[in-house]
Design an enzyme around this catalytic site. Sequence first.
Site, PDB file in Angstrom:
ATOM      1  N   LYS A 155      -1.891  -6.567  -1.778  1.00 14.73           N
ATOM      2  CA  LYS A 155      -2.378  -6.279  -3.134  1.00 14.73           C
ATOM      3  C   LYS A 155      -1.364  -5.389  -3.830  1.00 14.73           C
ATOM      4  CE  LYS A 155      -5.681  -3.259  -4.321  1.00 14.73           C
ATOM      5  NZ  LYS A 155      -7.009  -2.693  -4.587  1.00 14.73           N
TER       6      LYS A 155
HETATM    7  C1  R5P Z   1      -7.237   1.498  -5.365  1.00  9.86           C
HETATM    8  O1  R5P Z   1      -6.684   2.149  -4.495  1.00  9.86           O
HETATM    9  C2  R5P Z   1      -8.360   0.726  -5.015  1.00  9.86           C
HETATM   10  O2  R5P Z   1      -8.065   0.167  -3.778  1.00  9.86           O
HETATM   11  C3  R5P Z   1      -8.823  -0.392  -5.960  1.00  9.86           C
HETATM   12  O3  R5P Z   1      -9.472  -1.323  -5.165  1.00  9.86           O
HETATM   13  C4  R5P Z   1      -7.775  -1.119  -6.740  1.00  9.86           C
HETATM   14  O4  R5P Z   1      -6.999  -0.272  -7.491  1.00  9.86           O
HETATM   15  C5  R5P Z   1      -8.383  -2.216  -7.630  1.00  9.86           C
HETATM   16  O5  R5P Z   1      -9.261  -1.673  -8.545  1.00  9.86           O
HETATM   17  P1  R5P Z   1      -8.899  -1.554 -10.089  1.00  9.86           P
HETATM   18  O6  R5P Z   1      -8.918  -2.954 -10.628  1.00  9.86           O
HETATM   19  O7  R5P Z   1      -9.965  -0.709 -10.684  1.00  9.86           O
HETATM   20  O8  R5P Z   1      -7.525  -0.955 -10.204  1.00  9.86           O
END
Ligand code: R5P
Length: 278
Positions: free
Chosen positions: A173
């Site tokens: 990710k």
């Molecule tokens: C961040 O460390 C988290 O793992 C979140 O899952 C990730 O950032 C995704 O969430 P968002 O779309 O709110 O950034």
Amino acid sequence: MDWGMKNRFSKIIRPEDGRCLMLAVDHGYFLGPTERLEDARKTIAPLLPHADSLMLTRGILRNCVPADRNIPVVLRVSGGTSIIGEDLSKETITTSIEESIKLNASCLALSIFVGSKYEHQTLASLGKLVDEGEKYGIPVLAVTAVGKEMARDARYLGLACRVAAELGAHVVKTYYCENFEQVVESCPVPLIVAGGKKLPELDALKLAYDSVKYGAAGVDMGRNIWQSDYPVAMIKAVKAIVHEDIDVKQAYSIFLKEREKAKDPKAKKALTQTAAFD
Ligand code: R5P
């Protein structure tokens, strides 16, 4: 990949189209009660039927998601720091493989902090987690966490994603950036894009669209869904981008249509009734 690993992986990235819509609700693991995720149970309930998988910690899974829901779990197993602590990069593995198996995780998620003070510690944890995952057939998602001092550009993200893949992550990710296709090209495993801070809905849809257009397997989106005043409308629009290959204009019209439906008093009542799990 052995059968178990393949089977779990297919719950995260749909084999029909190679895409995924992961709903991220793991923010509390270092941020505490994040805005609109204070009552995680309430936030998650209406979104669950629309997500392909749910990314969260064991605490929120156990307490805020009924066990009879048929939703694949991407279990965040790294942490140990908080926003008010010494250094966010000082993460370690906080959930054991046995516990992850007990919780029926389809995937294990861990953050790496490439270029930060505790880079080595987090990369070593990734290697260890991949070894454990391989032993039991559970894929590992590496999250490329970006420190404030790092540039979110193709050079840095390309390096972080490649390092994650080299250490054995099955999926990575990361963030969307200019020349994102370069990040995709140099990473041999599927990439998923994080949503990041709340944007106006149209901009968030464009982010999702550009991500898949330039090669991401999908999105792991949190705040841009549940911090919207119309989270169900938003997740439906993002899902259509990811799985139906529609453009931003079409997705925005889905959002507007669903928003109107949600404003309708009858629909609003129905939504409130289904918003909390039984
Ligand atoms: C961040 O460390 C988290 O793992 C979140 O899952 C990730 O950032 C995704 O969430 P968002 O779309 O709110 O950034």
